[in-house]
Design an enzyme around this catalytic site. Structure first.
Site, short mmCIF file in Angstrom:
data_model
loop_
_atom_site.label_atom_id
_atom_site.label_comp_id
_atom_site.label_asym_id
_atom_site.label_seq_id
_atom_site.Cartn_x
_atom_site.Cartn_y
_atom_site.Cartn_z
N CYS A 17 -0.94 -11.11 4.51
CA CYS A 17 -2.23 -11.10 4.40
C CYS A 17 -2.86 -12.21 3.31
O CYS A 17 -2.14 -13.00 2.78
CB CYS A 17 -2.74 -9.82 3.61
N HIS A 46 6.61 -8.27 -2.57
CA HIS A 46 7.46 -7.31 -2.20
C HIS A 46 8.41 -7.81 -0.84
O HIS A 46 8.14 -7.16 0.04
CB HIS A 46 7.30 -5.77 -2.02
N HIS A 79 0.56 -7.79 -7.48
CA HIS A 79 0.15 -6.29 -7.52
C HIS A 79 -0.58 -5.93 -8.86
O HIS A 79 -0.97 -4.80 -8.92
CB HIS A 79 1.44 -5.56 -7.83
N HIS A 129 4.80 2.46 -8.69
CA HIS A 129 4.60 1.29 -8.06
C HIS A 129 3.83 0.27 -8.88
O HIS A 129 2.86 0.76 -9.84
CB HIS A 129 3.56 1.42 -6.64
N GLU A 131 1.39 -1.56 -8.70
CA GLU A 131 0.20 -1.66 -8.46
C GLU A 131 -0.58 -0.46 -9.39
O GLU A 131 -1.68 -0.79 -10.02
CB GLU A 131 -0.35 -1.71 -7.10
N SER A 228 8.16 -2.06 -0.23
CA SER A 228 6.90 -2.32 -0.08
C SER A 228 5.98 -1.43 0.47
O SER A 228 6.69 -0.64 1.50
CB SER A 228 7.04 -3.67 1.18
N SER A 229 5.26 -0.80 -0.25
CA SER A 229 4.22 0.35 -0.05
C SER A 229 3.84 0.36 1.36
O SER A 229 3.81 1.11 2.32
CB SER A 229 3.37 0.63 -1.13
N SER A 273 3.58 -8.50 3.53
CA SER A 273 4.28 -9.44 2.55
C SER A 273 5.63 -10.21 3.27
O SER A 273 6.25 -10.72 2.75
CB SER A 273 5.01 -8.84 1.32
#
Length: 319
Positions: A17, A46, A79, A129, A131, A228-229, A273
């Site tokens: 992204c 990540h 993040h 996390h 973030e 990676s969420s 990512s």
């Protein structure tokens, strides 16, 4: 003996992204400006392949600012970080560059604005996390309360039910978050939500693409990292939308070929990512075993681009 036929449906959008692209560029441009080593607090994004590639160029990844010397630049990951981190860097007179995704920064600003108006914040996110830690760290302890599930909404203790606002982590499942927001609105009718959805465009777009391809196939592979969420959410979205075999793979070597025996249709996507080179690696692994036809299923076109920080804008990277 001929290979069995297999149709691969490539979900689009997938992979990098704008925020991830910017963050990687920031590390590369910092190396070009200041030379190696450049320190990065937490993985810049990540993905092990990306992190290893930057490490080979001279980036040193650490978990805490205390692991960085004062005389080398440090970059904060995409993040985001708590306010205490840049404050400490300034106290130590360090050069630092903030690679926080602008869409995460938007959530930070939103939380601060609500807090300034006297509202306590509820954050929908995943405990631990980076973030979530960064967003909650924008305000003093107790000013941001975390909920992870609809059940959490029923037990959370707030200061004043009439003076609340909520924000969300940008990489959540859109469908799961709808339920949590509904529970918040039901319990706290006066709660204030974001003007615009906090879940970022890239997370939403990748989940929508998976919803489109999942019912068509026997299996879905999500190229991404286990930490990676947004990648893990893509696996869940696939499983919840008609694809019984929905799995995360970091590289082609992680593919469980025995579990995929007899498949005729396969969907592939990648977390925000994960670079496209890893997607191609997975496709090539299937080409070696199947007579592959690739079909792209595109549900959105992304044209988002984020500028790098001003301190790096005079740096030109080699193509």
């Amino acid at each position: 003996m001929t290979n069995p036929p297999l149709t691969i449906y490539l979900a689009a959008p997938r992979g990098f992204c704008a925020g991830v692209d910017r963050a990687i560029k920031i590390v590369e441009m910092a190396l070009a400006k200041w030379g190696a080593p450049v320190y990065v607090r937490h993985e810049i994004v990540h993905n092990k392949f990306v992190v290893d590639g930057l490490r080979a160029k001279g980036a040193i990844f650490v978990e805490e600012l205390s692991d960085c010397p004062n005389d080398r630049p440090v970059i904060f990951s995409a993040h985001g970080v708590a306010k205490s981190v840049p404050a400490e860097a300034e106290r130590r007179e360090m050069i630092y560059v903030d690679a926080t995704c602008p869409l995460v920064s938007k959530v930070h600003i939103e939380a601060e604005r609500h807090s300034a108006a006297g509202l306590q914040i509820i954050m929908i996110g995943h405990a631990g996390h980076p973030e979530t830690i960064g967003t909650m760290g924008q305000l003093p302890d107790g000013e941001v309360l975390l909920v992870e599930t609809e059940a959490d909404v029923g037990t959370i203790q707030v200061r004043d039910p009439a003076r609340l606002a909520f924000v969300t982590q940008t990489t959540l499942s859109v469908d799961d978050t709808i339920g949590i927001v509904a529970a918040l609105n039901a319990r706290f009718p006066a709660i204030v939500g974001p003007h615009k959805e906090d879940i970022c465009y890239a997370t939403t777009n990748r989940q929508e693409a998976v919803k489109e391809v999942a019912p068509r196939v026997d299996a879905l592979l999500v190229v991404g990292a286990p930490n990676s969420s947004n990648s893990r959410r893509l696996v869940e979205v696939g499983a919840n939308n008609g694809c019984d075999y929905s799995q995360l793979v970091q590289r082609s070597e992680d593919i469980d070929w025995r579990a995929l025996e007899g498949i005729r249709g396969l969907a592939i996507t990648a977390g925000a990512s994960a670079p496209e080179v890893l997607v191609n690696e997975v496709i090539d692994a299937f080409r070696a075993r199947y007579d592959v036809t690739v079909e792209t299923v595109e549900t959105a076109i992304e044209r988002v681009n984020f500028k790098v920080p001003r301190v790096l804008r005079d740096i030109q990277l080699e193509a």
